[in-house]
Design an enzyme around this catalytic site. Structure first.
Site, PDB file in Angstrom:
ATOM      1  N   GLY A 150      10.901  -5.478  -4.904  1.00  0.00           N
ATOM      2  CA  GLY A 150      11.200  -6.871  -4.590  1.00  0.00           C
ATOM      3  C   GLY A 150      10.454  -7.821  -5.513  1.00  0.00           C
ATOM      4  N   ARG A 185      15.666  -1.342  -7.605  1.00  0.00           N
ATOM      5  CA  ARG A 185      15.127  -0.160  -6.923  1.00  0.00           C
ATOM      6  C   ARG A 185      15.823   1.057  -7.519  1.00  0.00           C
ATOM      7  NH1 ARG A 185      12.116  -2.519  -3.047  1.00  0.00           N
ATOM      8  NH2 ARG A 185      12.860  -4.480  -2.161  1.00  0.00           N
ATOM      9  N   ASP A 212       4.353  -1.395  -2.935  1.00  0.00           N
ATOM     10  CA  ASP A 212       4.059  -0.014  -2.550  1.00  0.00           C
ATOM     11  C   ASP A 212       4.948   0.996  -3.282  1.00  0.00           C
ATOM     12  OD1 ASP A 212       2.759   1.869  -0.368  1.00  0.00           O
ATOM     13  OD2 ASP A 212       4.906   2.311  -0.344  1.00  0.00           O
ATOM     14  N   THR A 254       3.817  -8.643  -4.669  1.00  0.00           N
ATOM     15  CA  THR A 254       4.677  -8.628  -3.495  1.00  0.00           C
ATOM     16  C   THR A 254       4.287  -9.769  -2.567  1.00  0.00           C
ATOM     17  OG1 THR A 254       5.198  -7.415  -1.439  1.00  0.00           O
ATOM     18  CG2 THR A 254       3.121  -6.882  -2.493  1.00  0.00           C
ATOM     19  N   ASP A 272       4.473  -9.648   0.515  1.00  0.00           N
ATOM     20  CA  ASP A 272       4.079  -9.084   1.810  1.00  0.00           C
ATOM     21  C   ASP A 272       2.567  -8.984   1.999  1.00  0.00           C
ATOM     22  OD1 ASP A 272       6.811  -8.727   2.212  1.00  0.00           O
ATOM     23  OD2 ASP A 272       6.776  -6.689   1.413  1.00  0.00           O
ATOM     24  N   ASP A 299       0.660  -6.531   1.400  1.00  0.00           N
ATOM     25  CA  ASP A 299       0.435  -5.281   2.127  1.00  0.00           C
ATOM     26  C   ASP A 299      -0.135  -4.164   1.258  1.00  0.00           C
ATOM     27  OD1 ASP A 299       2.669  -4.892   0.573  1.00  0.00           O
ATOM     28  OD2 ASP A 299       3.866  -3.925   2.127  1.00  0.00           O
ATOM     29  N   ARG A 319       7.940  -7.053   5.442  1.00  0.00           N
ATOM     30  CA  ARG A 319       8.149  -5.605   5.526  1.00  0.00           C
ATOM     31  C   ARG A 319       7.443  -5.073   6.774  1.00  0.00           C
ATOM     32  NH1 ARG A 319       6.049  -1.184   2.242  1.00  0.00           N
ATOM     33  NH2 ARG A 319       7.632   0.446   1.989  1.00  0.00           N
TER      34      ARG A 319
END
Length: 319
Positions: free
Chosen positions: A11, A72, A103, A125, A127, A129, A171
């Site tokens: 992303g 992707r 990730d 990202t 996110d 994360d 996510r």
């Protein structure tokens, strides 16, 4: 090392262009040749690779998205796909690679490292994360986008005296929901890292209504469930007029904030430094405002966590 490559994968996030710019210009400053790989690992397999010059990254630091594009790639998860990618790197004489992404991108970089190819991961990202860094590139911009949207929704929530459920991205992580909810004074924040009781949320809404509260904002992280389902449960239980907004991919776009531009520049440059120092299989990050780097295997083995003290604070302030 005389020649390196750079790609963005997974992303997109605001600030990726600033990171690309930093990699290219830092490398050229040190007399390295730099090759940009378009469309992530899919482009790597296909050999969609071109030499980058100083002008290649001019006027991109303020732009969202990624000028190298992203995709992707299921094929790269296979041994055959990974070997094809390494063959392309060797074909172009590339001796080290900077991978900017989240990730999944890191897992691709991990595989390249296992095959003996020097790779450095840069966390890009919205996110937030990725372990091993306090912030990821794009998180601050996305956070401000979410805050701006909630501010606007609050205006109409106040005018119509409604309860609004707002689903945000992230996510499997609740950082965007937690930070935006605390920043915007949300009555309830639902994140995957913390359990919640629906009855308590309903009781809080009803207590607010009894004391004359005219509207409420509830933030739901996508990893904790569907905002639409959450809104229906609230409406059915309380008979309050409830509306649901799913912010979606608007959260990924926009010009990066100053914080993200600076973070991306620092991390991109650090990745080049590590390659020049002979490092491989590392990820860069920022912790306590200091640049750090970690073993990629250790980073991927760690679970993501949020600041639960901040979550507790959000509950205390929303009584």
């Amino acid at each position: 090392m005389k020649r390196i490559g750079v790609l963005t994968s997974g992303g997109d996030s605001p600030g990726m262009n600033a990171a690309i710019r930093a990699v290219v210009r830092k490398a050229i400053y040190h007399d390295l040749e730099v090759y940009g790989i378009s469309y992530g690992y899919a482009g790597l397999i296909a050999g969609d690779i071109r030499k980058m010059e100083l002008g290649s990254v001019g006027d991109i630091i303020h732009r969202g998205g990624t000028m190298l594009y992203t995709a992707r790639c299921e094929e790269f998860k296979t041994l055959e796909g990974q070997k094809k990618g390494i063959e392309q790197l060797k074909k172009f004489g590339i001796e080290g690679l900077v991978v900017i992404g989240g990730d999944g991108s890191y897992r691709g970089a991990q595989k390249l490292t296992e095959h003996g190819f020097p790779t450095i991961g840069v966390p890009g990202t919205i996110d937030n994360d990725i372990p091993g860094t306090d912030y990821t590139i794009g998180f601050d911009t996305a956070l401000n986008t979410v805050i701006d949207a909630i501010d606007k929704i609050r205006d109409t929530a106040t005018s119509h005296e409604r309860t609004y459920v707002i689903e945000v991205m992230g996510r499997h992580a609740g950082d965007l929901a937690l930070w935006s909810g605390l920043a915007d004074g949300a009555e309830t924040i639902v994140i995957p890292e913390a359990d919640y009781e629906m009855n308590q949320i309903i009781s809080r809404l009803e207590r607010g209504q009894e004391r004359g509260k005219k509207h409420s904002i509830i933030i739901v992280a996508e990893g904790a469930g569907s905002g639409m389902d959450f809104g229906k449960r609230i409406s059915d239980a309380t008979q309050m007029e409830t509306r649901v907004t799913v912010l979606g991919h608007i959260q990924r776009g926009g010009s990066p904030t100053g914080a993200d531009r600076v973070l991306a520049s620092r991390l991109g440059a650090k990745a080049v430094d590590l390659l020049l120092e002979g490092e491989a299989g590392r990820t860069v990050g920022i912790q306590n405002n200091k640049l750090v780097h970690h073993d990629i295997n250790e980073v991927l083995a760690q679970p993501h966590s949020v600041d639960l003290d901040m979550y507790k604070l959000s509950q205390e302030l929303s009584i």
